[in-house]
Design a protein around this motif. Structure first.
Motif, mmCIF file in Angstrom:
data_model
loop_
_atom_site.group_PDB
_atom_site.id
_atom_site.type_symbol
_atom_site.label_atom_id
_atom_site.label_comp_id
_atom_site.label_asym_id
_atom_site.label_seq_id
_atom_site.Cartn_x
_atom_site.Cartn_y
_atom_site.Cartn_z
ATOM 1 N N LEU A 4 1.029 -1.100 -0.012
ATOM 2 C CA LEU A 4 -0.137 0.119 0.071
ATOM 3 C C LEU A 4 0.795 1.169 -0.006
ATOM 4 C CD1 LEU A 4 -2.742 1.574 0.479
ATOM 5 C CD2 LEU A 4 -2.441 1.346 2.969
ATOM 6 N N TYR A 6 0.479 5.341 0.289
ATOM 7 C CA TYR A 6 -0.590 6.332 0.709
ATOM 8 C C TYR A 6 0.136 7.439 1.151
ATOM 9 C CZ TYR A 6 -5.456 7.713 1.816
ATOM 10 O OH TYR A 6 -6.529 7.937 1.945
ATOM 11 N N ILE A 42 -6.619 1.000 6.378
ATOM 12 C CA ILE A 42 -5.537 0.149 6.170
ATOM 13 C C ILE A 42 -5.778 -1.274 6.752
ATOM 14 C CG2 ILE A 42 -3.205 -0.219 7.145
ATOM 15 C CD1 ILE A 42 -2.706 2.574 7.393
ATOM 16 N N ILE A 45 -7.499 -3.071 3.851
ATOM 17 C CA ILE A 45 -6.742 -3.462 2.878
ATOM 18 C C ILE A 45 -5.783 -4.637 3.239
ATOM 19 C CG2 ILE A 45 -4.970 -2.325 1.283
ATOM 20 C CD1 ILE A 45 -7.795 -1.569 0.519
ATOM 21 N N PRO A 47 -2.397 -4.698 4.078
ATOM 22 C CA PRO A 47 -1.262 -4.707 3.418
ATOM 23 C C PRO A 47 -0.010 -5.589 4.311
ATOM 24 C CG PRO A 47 -1.341 -2.634 4.217
ATOM 25 C CD PRO A 47 -2.744 -3.433 4.698
ATOM 26 N N ILE A 50 3.682 -1.036 3.862
ATOM 27 C CA ILE A 50 3.157 0.397 3.667
ATOM 28 C C ILE A 50 4.319 1.359 3.561
ATOM 29 C CG2 ILE A 50 1.413 2.052 4.746
ATOM 30 C CD1 ILE A 50 0.749 -0.271 6.571
ATOM 31 N N PRO A 236 -5.187 6.347 -2.403
ATOM 32 C CA PRO A 236 -3.990 5.408 -2.171
ATOM 33 C C PRO A 236 -3.925 4.290 -3.438
ATOM 34 C CG PRO A 236 -6.046 4.545 -1.089
ATOM 35 C CD PRO A 236 -6.245 6.080 -1.725
ATOM 36 N N VAL A 238 -2.739 0.327 -4.308
ATOM 37 C CA VAL A 238 -2.531 -0.833 -3.848
ATOM 38 C C VAL A 238 -1.960 -1.965 -4.846
ATOM 39 C CG1 VAL A 238 -3.679 -3.060 -2.655
ATOM 40 C CG2 VAL A 238 -4.484 -0.430 -2.170
#
Length: 264
Positions: A4, A6, A42, A45, A47, A50, A236, A238
């Motif tokens: 991710l 962001y 987050i 998602i 991840p 990050i 963001p 991904v």
């Protein structure tokens, strides 16, 4: 693995109330409520890695708490965080601004970390973090075109000296379009994970591609999408990827590209 990227704009928010009572007044407001929204996102998602651009590492906005540390502690990540400005910079002495940082978070151990600073531009930090299979660079390039081109040249040198597979992720501020990266990509051999050049800025009506995830040839992109969420002025990115040298990587060259217009 899932990455991710962001730019969270220090969790100061976007649109609603950001420019009230004065333009950019939101930049100086407390960030706790919006940071919790970002943490919730987050968590959804989920991840493995990050890359965070524009993190508050301890100003009054975040109640003198490092946002990267709070995210890492709440969700169970290892992390590194560093101010975007070199210690010799006058900007480094200004309250609030001196706490403006970038960060890298990882589920797995961060084997080694180094911080480098570009010779030009206000935003100078390069985070280099070595994980088991890949080296991640997190960057935030200058607003000035001439400085960005100089920074890309210095970034090339760091990448050239790296033995593992490489991912470069960050806000490149490429206001002239992805053509700004043409020579850099040719020199490094890196590829853009966003193969359809989908925009991510501004998040409420994206029409600029200034956030990038670039990767070396030994990394296969399994999926890529941009969630439609407006907790920052940036949307963001991904990216699901596999290192082809890993025994867990499935043979094949197909890339699954997904553009998600709405995150449920």
């Amino acid at each position: 693995m899932r990455l991710l990227l962001y730019n969270i704009r220090y969790a100061t928010g976007h649109k609603k109330g950001f420019h009230l009572p004065l333009p950019y007044a939101g930049f100086f407001k407390k960030t706790a409520a919006n940071l919790q929204r970002i943490i919730h996102f987050i968590r959804l998602i989920d991840p493995d890695i990050i890359g965070l651009v524009e993190v508050d590492s301890g100003s009054y906005r975040s109640s003198n708490t490092c946002q990267a540390a709070q995210i890492a502690n709440d969700l169970g990540y290892h992390f590194v965080v560093e101010t975007k400005y070199s210690g010799s910079s006058l900007v480094h002495r200004v309250p609030i601004i001196r706490e403006q940082s970038n960060a890298l978070l990882s589920r797995t151990e961060i084997i080694d970390t180094s911080f480098h600073y570009f010779s030009q531009g206000v935003k100078r930090l390069i985070i280099k973090a070595e994980l088991q299979q890949v080296v991640i660079f997190v960057v935030h390039l200058s607003l000035k075109y001439r400085h960005r081109q100089n920074q890309l040249g210095q970034l090339y040198s760091l990448i050239h000296d790296t033995d593992k597979e490489v991912i470069v992720a960050g806000d490149f501020n490429t206001f002239w379009g992805d053509k700004e990266l043409k020579l850099f990509l040719a020199a490094t051999g890196l590829e853009n994970a966003n193969v359809v050049n989908a925009p991510s800025h501004p998040s409420h009506a994206p029409h600029r591609q200034i956030d990038f995830v670039l990767h070396s040839h030994g990394i296969r992109i399994d999926s890529f999408f941009i969630p439609d969420i407006q907790l920052s002025d940036h949307a963001p990115l991904v990216c699901d990827f596999s290192c082809l040298s890993s025994p867990l990587a499935v043979a094949g060259d197909d890339q699954g590209i997904r553009l998600v217009k709405q995150l449920h």
